[in-house]
Design a protein around this motif. Sequence first.
Motif, PDB file in Angstrom:
ATOM      1  N   LYS A  12       0.843  -1.203   0.000  1.00 17.13           N
ATOM      2  CA  LYS A  12       0.000   0.000   0.000  1.00 17.13           C
ATOM      3  C   LYS A  12       0.871   1.242   0.000  1.00 17.13           C
ATOM      4  O   LYS A  12       1.979   1.238   0.532  1.00 17.13           O
ATOM      5  CB  LYS A  12      -0.891   0.009   1.247  1.00 17.13           C
ATOM      6  N   CYS A  13       0.345   2.295  -0.563  1.00 10.88           N
ATOM      7  CA  CYS A  13       1.013   3.597  -0.494  1.00 10.88           C
ATOM      8  C   CYS A  13       1.030   4.036   0.967  1.00 10.88           C
ATOM      9  O   CYS A  13       0.004   3.989   1.642  1.00 10.88           O
ATOM     10  CB  CYS A  13       0.274   4.618  -1.343  1.00 10.88           C
ATOM     11  N   ILE A  14       2.202   4.449   1.458  1.00 12.50           N
ATOM     12  CA  ILE A  14       2.326   4.801   2.874  1.00 12.50           C
ATOM     13  C   ILE A  14       1.524   6.058   3.203  1.00 12.50           C
ATOM     14  O   ILE A  14       1.134   6.285   4.345  1.00 12.50           O
ATOM     15  CB  ILE A  14       3.820   4.973   3.250  1.00 12.50           C
ATOM     16  N   PHE A  15       1.242   6.891   2.195  1.00 13.29           N
ATOM     17  CA  PHE A  15       0.534   8.157   2.439  1.00 13.29           C
ATOM     18  C   PHE A  15      -0.979   8.026   2.271  1.00 13.29           C
ATOM     19  O   PHE A  15      -1.737   8.395   3.155  1.00 13.29           O
ATOM     20  CB  PHE A  15       1.071   9.252   1.517  1.00 13.29           C
ATOM     21  N   CYS A  16      -1.436   7.481   1.120  1.00 16.43           N
ATOM     22  CA  CYS A  16      -2.880   7.464   0.887  1.00 16.43           C
ATOM     23  C   CYS A  16      -3.495   6.080   1.123  1.00 16.43           C
ATOM     24  O   CYS A  16      -4.717   5.929   1.136  1.00 16.43           O
ATOM     25  CB  CYS A  16      -3.224   7.951  -0.532  1.00 16.43           C
ATOM     26  N   GLY A  17      -2.647   5.050   1.319  1.00 15.65           N
ATOM     27  CA  GLY A  17      -3.169   3.732   1.650  1.00 15.65           C
ATOM     28  C   GLY A  17      -3.692   2.948   0.463  1.00 15.65           C
ATOM     29  O   GLY A  17      -4.219   1.845   0.609  1.00 15.65           O
ATOM     30  N   ARG A  18      -3.542   3.499  -0.722  1.00 10.40           N
ATOM     31  CA  ARG A  18      -4.040   2.832  -1.914  1.00 10.40           C
ATOM     32  C   ARG A  18      -3.185   1.585  -2.217  1.00 10.40           C
ATOM     33  O   ARG A  18      -1.976   1.603  -2.020  1.00 10.40           O
ATOM     34  CB  ARG A  18      -3.953   3.806  -3.087  1.00 10.40           C
ATOM     35  N   ASP A  19      -3.815   0.507  -2.673  1.00  8.71           N
ATOM     36  CA  ASP A  19      -3.064  -0.673  -3.107  1.00  8.71           C
ATOM     37  C   ASP A  19      -2.288  -0.326  -4.374  1.00  8.71           C
ATOM     38  O   ASP A  19      -2.818   0.321  -5.277  1.00  8.71           O
ATOM     39  CB  ASP A  19      -4.023  -1.837  -3.416  1.00  8.71           C
ATOM     40  N   MET A  25       4.676   1.813  -8.015  1.00  8.40           N
ATOM     41  CA  MET A  25       5.424   2.130  -6.794  1.00  8.40           C
ATOM     42  C   MET A  25       6.608   3.037  -7.079  1.00  8.40           C
ATOM     43  O   MET A  25       7.321   2.865  -8.059  1.00  8.40           O
ATOM     44  CB  MET A  25       5.978   0.832  -6.189  1.00  8.40           C
ATOM     45  N   VAL A  26       6.825   3.970  -6.180  1.00  6.33           N
ATOM     46  CA  VAL A  26       8.062   4.752  -6.223  1.00  6.33           C
ATOM     47  C   VAL A  26       8.637   4.794  -4.817  1.00  6.33           C
ATOM     48  O   VAL A  26       7.929   4.563  -3.835  1.00  6.33           O
ATOM     49  CB  VAL A  26       7.835   6.198  -6.731  1.00  6.33           C
ATOM     50  N   ARG A  27       9.946   5.087  -4.736  1.00 11.39           N
ATOM     51  CA  ARG A  27      10.572   5.252  -3.434  1.00 11.39           C
ATOM     52  C   ARG A  27      10.952   6.717  -3.280  1.00 11.39           C
ATOM     53  O   ARG A  27      11.595   7.301  -4.135  1.00 11.39           O
ATOM     54  CB  ARG A  27      11.815   4.361  -3.338  1.00 11.39           C
ATOM     55  N   TYR A  28      10.500   7.312  -2.186  1.00 18.07           N
ATOM     56  CA  TYR A  28      10.839   8.698  -1.917  1.00 18.07           C
ATOM     57  C   TYR A  28      11.174   8.831  -0.437  1.00 18.07           C
ATOM     58  O   TYR A  28      10.364   8.487   0.414  1.00 18.07           O
ATOM     59  CB  TYR A  28       9.664   9.623  -2.294  1.00 18.07           C
ATOM     60  N   ARG A  29      12.356   9.314  -0.103  1.00 21.66           N
ATOM     61  CA  ARG A  29      12.861   9.425   1.274  1.00 21.66           C
ATOM     62  C   ARG A  29      12.685   8.105   2.019  1.00 21.66           C
ATOM     63  O   ARG A  29      12.270   8.059   3.170  1.00 21.66           O
ATOM     64  CB  ARG A  29      12.131  10.536   2.029  1.00 21.66           C
ATOM     65  N   ALA A  31      10.482   5.839   1.746  1.00 20.03           N
ATOM     66  CA  ALA A  31       9.127   5.304   1.871  1.00 20.03           C
ATOM     67  C   ALA A  31       8.628   4.851   0.502  1.00 20.03           C
ATOM     68  O   ALA A  31       8.982   5.438  -0.515  1.00 20.03           O
ATOM     69  CB  ALA A  31       8.199   6.365   2.434  1.00 20.03           C
ATOM     70  N   ILE A  32       7.810   3.821   0.511  1.00 22.47           N
ATOM     71  CA  ILE A  32       7.216   3.363  -0.743  1.00 22.47           C
ATOM     72  C   ILE A  32       5.825   3.967  -0.858  1.00 22.47           C
ATOM     73  O   ILE A  32       5.018   3.890   0.073  1.00 22.47           O
ATOM     74  CB  ILE A  32       7.152   1.825  -0.783  1.00 22.47           C
ATOM     75  N   SER A  33       5.579   4.599  -1.976  1.00 25.07           N
ATOM     76  CA  SER A  33       4.279   5.259  -2.144  1.00 25.07           C
ATOM     77  C   SER A  33       3.939   5.319  -3.620  1.00 25.07           C
ATOM     78  O   SER A  33       4.705   4.868  -4.466  1.00 25.07           O
ATOM     79  CB  SER A  33       4.327   6.672  -1.564  1.00 25.07           C
ATOM     80  N   CYS A  34       2.760   5.868  -3.899  1.00 28.69           N
ATOM     81  CA  CYS A  34       2.413   6.101  -5.297  1.00 28.69           C
ATOM     82  C   CYS A  34       3.065   7.401  -5.749  1.00 28.69           C
ATOM     83  O   CYS A  34       3.478   8.218  -4.924  1.00 28.69           O
ATOM     84  CB  CYS A  34       0.900   6.145  -5.481  1.00 28.69           C
TER      85      CYS A  34
END
Length: 243
Positions: A12-19, A25-29, A31-34
Amino acid sequence: MVENNKEDTEVKCIFCGRDLNRSEMVRYRGAISCRDCAEKQKPDSNPIIRPFVYLAGIGCLIGMLTFIYFTLHITLYSQVFPTSYIQPLGPFFGGMILTQVFVAFGLYAINRIHLYQASIIGTLTSLLAAVSSTFALFDFITVGPYFIVNESVFPKTLDYYPTAMATYILFVIVTALAILLHMANTKTEYVSIISVVLFLLSTLIVMSIWILAGFLNIAAYAVAFGFFVSRKQGHEELQIRPL
Ligand SMILES: [Zn+2]
């Protein structure tokens, strides 16, 4: 095999919780997120912020020149023509209008991501001050530099325009507060602290000792120029990387 694929889709995106599936997926700082959320997390990633803070920098330069001209004019000429001296209020209000409009862009840009309400209040206060300066400029140009009380003629000074001065003081206070809020959200820098101190000092004495207030305003705009223009180095550019 089937179960492994299923696990992949449950990241899941660590920020919005979307699958997220693998390609999203991207990695930023770390964290894995959209990608959308990662873009939103980047403080100054929107390129529109740079022209805005540069405009504010130009506004500060205009404010500096306006106060240099106005303060030197009073210092040099008010003693030479003590009775008939006319303050150069046309260029003063003209310069202030440009300063306040341009700084409005900067106040919007510096806090619009983390403190949206503060950025809106700062912008509206600047525009309000610009509008009241416009009324004062209009009066000075159309009605003229003199006013009459009990059949005596007096030259107009800044004190003749209390509304314009009051909104200017409000503008200076809000600008100082916006810079303080920006500091609270980023990191403490000397250029921020000094500009806040100078802005607040200049409001304390703006209506009383004009020469001193003039030089304080010149210094405040000089430092605020550095503050706005240095925003582009304010944040490290962190990369968004595909996973
Ligand atoms: Zn997301």
